[in-house]
Design an enzyme around this catalytic site. Structure first.
Site, PDB file in Angstrom:
ATOM      1  N   LYS A   8      -7.674 -11.461   8.016  1.00  0.00           N
ATOM      2  CA  LYS A   8      -7.613 -10.629   9.239  1.00  0.00           C
ATOM      3  C   LYS A   8      -8.795  -9.661   9.305  1.00  0.00           C
ATOM      4  O   LYS A   8      -9.314  -9.372  10.376  1.00  0.00           O
ATOM      5  CB  LYS A   8      -6.277  -9.890   9.332  1.00  0.00           C
ATOM      6  N   LEU A  46     -17.314 -14.244  -8.297  1.00  0.00           N
ATOM      7  CA  LEU A  46     -18.178 -15.424  -8.334  1.00  0.00           C
ATOM      8  C   LEU A  46     -17.419 -16.607  -8.922  1.00  0.00           C
ATOM      9  O   LEU A  46     -18.008 -17.442  -9.583  1.00  0.00           O
ATOM     10  CB  LEU A  46     -19.425 -15.141  -9.180  1.00  0.00           C
ATOM     11  N   CYS A  87      -5.289  -9.508   3.572  1.00  0.00           N
ATOM     12  CA  CYS A  87      -6.398  -8.674   4.059  1.00  0.00           C
ATOM     13  C   CYS A  87      -7.631  -9.455   4.505  1.00  0.00           C
ATOM     14  O   CYS A  87      -8.064  -9.311   5.652  1.00  0.00           O
ATOM     15  CB  CYS A  87      -6.787  -7.658   2.986  1.00  0.00           C
ATOM     16  N   VAL A 140       0.830  -1.209   0.000  1.00  0.00           N
ATOM     17  CA  VAL A 140       0.000   0.000   0.000  1.00  0.00           C
ATOM     18  C   VAL A 140       0.866   1.262   0.000  1.00  0.00           C
ATOM     19  O   VAL A 140       0.649   2.183  -0.793  1.00  0.00           O
ATOM     20  CB  VAL A 140      -0.963  -0.009   1.209  1.00  0.00           C
TER      21      VAL A 140
HETATM   22  N1  LIG Z   1      -1.942  -5.322   0.698  1.00  0.00           N
HETATM   23  C1  LIG Z   1      -3.139  -4.947   0.272  1.00  0.00           C
HETATM   24  O1  LIG Z   1      -3.627  -5.405  -0.762  1.00  0.00           O
HETATM   25  C2  LIG Z   1      -3.927  -3.918   1.044  1.00  0.00           C
HETATM   26  C3  LIG Z   1      -5.024  -3.298   0.436  1.00  0.00           C
HETATM   27  C4  LIG Z   1      -5.753  -2.351   1.157  1.00  0.00           C
HETATM   28  C5  LIG Z   1      -5.388  -2.051   2.465  1.00  0.00           C
HETATM   29  N2  LIG Z   1      -4.344  -2.691   3.050  1.00  0.00           N
HETATM   30  C6  LIG Z   1      -3.990  -2.319   4.422  1.00  0.00           C
HETATM   31  O2  LIG Z   1      -2.876  -1.424   4.370  1.00  0.00           O
HETATM   32  C7  LIG Z   1      -1.997  -1.647   5.490  1.00  0.00           C
HETATM   33  C8  LIG Z   1      -0.588  -1.964   4.995  1.00  0.00           C
HETATM   34  O3  LIG Z   1      -0.669  -3.166   4.250  1.00  0.00           O
HETATM   35  P1  LIG Z   1       0.566  -3.668   3.335  1.00  0.00           P
HETATM   36  O4  LIG Z   1       0.104  -4.902   2.657  1.00  0.00           O
HETATM   37  O5  LIG Z   1       1.098  -2.541   2.533  1.00  0.00           O
HETATM   38  O6  LIG Z   1       1.632  -4.037   4.479  1.00  0.00           O
HETATM   39  P2  LIG Z   1       3.148  -4.503   4.283  1.00  0.00           P
HETATM   40  O7  LIG Z   1       3.420  -5.436   5.391  1.00  0.00           O
HETATM   41  O8  LIG Z   1       3.372  -4.924   2.878  1.00  0.00           O
HETATM   42  O9  LIG Z   1       3.989  -3.146   4.498  1.00  0.00           O
HETATM   43  C9  LIG Z   1       4.054  -2.450   5.689  1.00  0.00           C
HETATM   44  C10 LIG Z   1       5.382  -1.728   5.761  1.00  0.00           C
HETATM   45  O10 LIG Z   1       5.375  -0.862   6.911  1.00  0.00           O
HETATM   46  C11 LIG Z   1       6.676  -0.851   7.461  1.00  0.00           C
HETATM   47  N3  LIG Z   1       6.612  -0.315   8.824  1.00  0.00           N
HETATM   48  C12 LIG Z   1       6.132  -0.885   9.964  1.00  0.00           C
HETATM   49  N4  LIG Z   1       6.234  -0.030  10.990  1.00  0.00           N
HETATM   50  C13 LIG Z   1       6.783   1.110  10.521  1.00  0.00           C
HETATM   51  C14 LIG Z   1       7.148   2.370  11.097  1.00  0.00           C
HETATM   52  N5  LIG Z   1       6.956   2.629  12.390  1.00  0.00           N
HETATM   53  N6  LIG Z   1       7.719   3.299  10.299  1.00  0.00           N
HETATM   54  C15 LIG Z   1       7.932   3.057   8.997  1.00  0.00           C
HETATM   55  N7  LIG Z   1       7.606   1.899   8.384  1.00  0.00           N
HETATM   56  C16 LIG Z   1       7.028   0.942   9.142  1.00  0.00           C
HETATM   57  C17 LIG Z   1       7.119  -2.299   7.340  1.00  0.00           C
HETATM   58  O11 LIG Z   1       8.523  -2.433   7.448  1.00  0.00           O
HETATM   59  C18 LIG Z   1       6.582  -2.652   5.937  1.00  0.00           C
HETATM   60  O12 LIG Z   1       7.548  -2.376   4.937  1.00  0.00           O
HETATM   61  C19 LIG Z   1      -2.650  -2.747   6.319  1.00  0.00           C
HETATM   62  O13 LIG Z   1      -3.483  -2.172   7.283  1.00  0.00           O
HETATM   63  C20 LIG Z   1      -3.515  -3.477   5.294  1.00  0.00           C
HETATM   64  O14 LIG Z   1      -4.604  -4.126   5.881  1.00  0.00           O
HETATM   65  C21 LIG Z   1      -3.603  -3.605   2.365  1.00  0.00           C
END
Ligand SMILES: NC(=O)c1ccc[n+]([C@@H]2O[C@H](COP(=O)([O-])OP(=O)(O)OC[C@H]3O[C@@H](n4cnc5c(N)ncnc54)[C@H](O)[C@@H]3O)[C@@H](O)[C@H]2O)c1
Length: 423
Positions: A259, A246, A256, A12
């Site tokens: 959780k 579907l 996602c 994201v």
């Molecule tokens: N992956 C998806 O398809 C998707 C889609 C919509 C929403 N989301 C939501 O978005 C959020 C992030 O998901 P993601 O898949 O990108 O996660 P991810 O695990 O791929 O990336 C998260 C990043 O944040 C970094 N991080 C953690 N703590 C930090 C801090 N204090 N400072 C700086 N960096 C930090 C980690 O090192 C990691 O690189 C989650 O809440 C997820 O539910 C994800």
């Protein structure tokens, strides 16, 4: 154009940073993972996501996108700080907000006056307050702006969203956030933070429900001799239902849905509502993993000890390298736990997975196997040489958990073919 800090450079955060730089903003992305940041500074993309490499390079070359270690280093000079950190499942099923709180605590002391902190992570109702408390600032607004991108088409989805949702108590801050999406045409829903946060969970819960529903209908189809492909087609042409989501398969997974469905059940429970429907959706999904594992066992004649399974597909869906909560892996692990020997191939080239031998060639995966299990819907599996596959295997049996292969072509070569929801 605005100065934006993006905290977290995962699926994201990196997409958000690269896309905001693409539309002209000045973006600094921060992560705690120093190795990742160094790679990104060199223009190396740590994840597989179509078009992301070009966009990151464009941003770096244009001087609008940079990467730093540590959230405070990005936020000191920003007008907007986007939180894109993980919100994993906590021990009790609720969302774990510790990463969000830690990031907010880091940037709180350095944010300029009147900056806007934007929560893009998926967070439960009330998280805006949690962020406000962790920031410890009364001169900074907190806004919810949930993300709906799909891995595999993240750039397209960010730049062509179905809608943009902004939840804020401060209307001025909401207007400022909506103005960041310049040039992006989409309906903008401005609402309160609780509604914005609920929209995200409800949307994911509904999509998971659609998949569990069609998987349950597929089970009925198998029992009554109907064909799920035709049934889903006949349902999907009803515009009230639609074709999307579907498709029956091995069950939903990824970072996602698992959780977020559990968190939604928990949010409802805490608020005094027993969300039985969604609990059922989760149960159906777990049963689906077992149903596919049983199908593989059944086609092999019920003898699992020492059974050699060749698997195609490990990621939770095609066109991503994301293995988090992948149903493909979960099914294979359940087989391994019962004595099967699994050799698997995935086009994303994953590293080793405990208990599963991962090879870098689809034919090597089936060599010596008595069952082929197709678990992720990578297109390239359709075009493989079936005669070669047949020659390499010790028995001609295939479980196609995505209804991906040309069934007739496999049957013609003497394969016993089992799909999902069809004979
Ligand atoms: N992956 C998806 O398809 C998707 C889609 C919509 C929403 N989301 C939501 O978005 C959020 C992030 O998901 P993601 O898949 O990108 O996660 P991810 O695990 O791929 O990336 C998260 C990043 O944040 C970094 N991080 C953690 N703590 C930090 C801090 N204090 N400072 C700086 N960096 C930090 C980690 O090192 C990691 O690189 C989650 O809440 C997820 O539910 C994800």
């Amino acid at each position: 154009m605005s100065k934006i800090a993006v905290i977290g450079t995962g699926y994201v955060g990196l997409t958000t940073g690269a896309c905001f730089a693409h539309v002209g903003h000045e973006v600094v992305c921060a992560d705690v993972d120093e190795t990742k940041v160094r790679r990104l500074q060199r223009g190396e993309i740590p994840i597989l996501e179509a078009g992301l490499d070009n966009l990151v390079r464009e941003g770096i070359d244009g001087g609008r996108l940079s990467f730093v270690v540590g959230a405070a280093n990005a936020a000191a000079d920003c007008e907007f700080a986007y939180l894109c950190v993980p919100t994993p499942q906590g021990a009790d099923g609720s969302a774990d907000l510790s990463y969000i709180e830690a990031a907010a605590r880091e940037i709180g002391p350095v944010l300029p006056t009147e900056a806007v902190v934007v929560n893009k992570s998926t967070v439960p109702v009330g998280s805006t307050r949690v962020v406000e408390r962790a920031l410890g600032r009364s001169d900074v607004a907190v806004v919810s702006n949930p993300e709906f991108l799909r891995e595999g088409s993240a750039i397209h989805d960010f730049l062509n969203p179905d809608r943009i949702v902004i939840g804020a108590e401060d209307q001025g801050a909401a207007v400022r956030v909506s103005a960041l999406y310049l040039g992006i045409t989409a309906p903008v829903i401005v609402t309160d933070p609780a509604s914005a946060e609920t929209i995200k969970y409800a949307a994911n819960a509904f999509l998971a429900t659609k998949i569990s529903f069609i998987n349950a209908v597929a089970a009925v189809c198998e029992a009554v001799g109907a064909d799920i492909k035709d049934v889903a087609l006949g349902m999907g042409y009803d515009t009230r239902i639609g074709h999307e989501f579907l498709k029956p398969g091995p069950g939903w997974g990824g970072s996602c849905f698992p959780k977020d469905t559990r968190a939604m059940v928990r949010i409802a429970e805490d608020a005094g509502y027993d969300f039985n429907l969604l609990k059922g959706v989760v149960t159906v999904n777990d049963e689906q993993l077992n149903r596919v594992a049983e199908k593989i066992l059944d086609v092999a004649g019920g003898q699992i000890e020492g059974l050699r399974v060749g698997a195609w597909g490990l990621t939770f869906k095609a066109r991503t390298d994301d293995l988090r909560e992948s149903p493909s892996i979960e099914i294979l692990k359940r087989l391994v736990a019962r004595g099967a020997v699994v050799r698997a191939y995935d086009p994303s080239g994953p590293d080793g997975i405990e208990g599963i031998e991962v090879v870098d060639d689809p034919y090597a995966a089936v060599e010596g196997a008595s069952v082929l299990a197709v678990l992720t819907e990578w297109d390239e599996f359709r075009w493989l040489d079936i005669d070669k596959v047949a020659d390499l295997m010790t028995a001609r049996k295939v479980v196609d958990a995505r209804n991906l292969l040309d069934r007739a072509a496999y049957v013609r070569r003497g394969f016993e073919y089992r799909g999902i929801g069809r004979a």
